[in-house]
Design an enzyme around this catalytic site. Sequence first.
Site, PDB file in Angstrom:
ATOM      1  N   ARG A 149       0.838  -1.196   0.000  1.00 43.83           N
ATOM      2  CA  ARG A 149       0.000   0.000   0.000  1.00 43.83           C
ATOM      3  C   ARG A 149       0.872   1.246   0.000  1.00 43.83           C
ATOM      4  O   ARG A 149       2.024   1.224   0.435  1.00 43.83           O
ATOM      5  CB  ARG A 149      -0.929   0.002   1.226  1.00 43.83           C
ATOM      6  CG  ARG A 149      -1.943  -1.134   1.205  1.00 43.83           C
ATOM      7  CD  ARG A 149      -2.918  -0.973   0.042  1.00 43.83           C
ATOM      8  NE  ARG A 149      -3.780  -2.114  -0.160  1.00 43.83           N
ATOM      9  CZ  ARG A 149      -3.705  -2.962  -1.183  1.00 43.83           C
ATOM     10  NH1 ARG A 149      -2.761  -2.832  -2.090  1.00 43.83           N
ATOM     11  NH2 ARG A 149      -4.560  -3.946  -1.306  1.00 43.83           N
ATOM     12  N   CYS A 150       0.280   2.332  -0.467  1.00 45.96           N
ATOM     13  CA  CYS A 150       0.939   3.623  -0.582  1.00 45.96           C
ATOM     14  C   CYS A 150       1.624   3.961   0.746  1.00 45.96           C
ATOM     15  O   CYS A 150       1.014   3.783   1.800  1.00 45.96           O
ATOM     16  CB  CYS A 150      -0.102   4.676  -0.936  1.00 45.96           C
ATOM     17  SG  CYS A 150       0.573   6.310  -1.234  1.00 45.96           S
ATOM     18  N   PRO A 151       2.853   4.391   0.699  1.00 50.20           N
ATOM     19  CA  PRO A 151       3.677   4.794  -0.443  1.00 50.20           C
ATOM     20  C   PRO A 151       4.638   3.712  -0.937  1.00 50.20           C
ATOM     21  O   PRO A 151       5.490   3.985  -1.771  1.00 50.20           O
ATOM     22  CB  PRO A 151       4.466   5.971   0.112  1.00 50.20           C
ATOM     23  CG  PRO A 151       4.748   5.562   1.528  1.00 50.20           C
ATOM     24  CD  PRO A 151       3.492   4.820   1.969  1.00 50.20           C
TER      25      PRO A 151
END
Length: 79
Positions: A16-18
């Site tokens: 998941r981001c980042p």
Amino acid sequence: MSFNNPDHQLDAIGLRCPEPVMMVRAAIRKMNDGETLLIIADDPSTTRDIPSFCTFMDHTLVAKDAEQAPYRYVVKKGL
């Protein structure tokens, strides 16, 4: 250019981001200009983040399949 025969491949499924963009950045740093990287991800934020990364860092988004997960992108190092 299609999704066939990239020079390098990065599996970012489950991240998941980042994290996906950080991994793309690290992978591209190790590549030579003109080489391609296939990125496979399932984080919806990559549909925005990968194209923005390419623009900001002066790389070329050669191919994009972001209709549904898993999303696929081919990035060429440099313009």
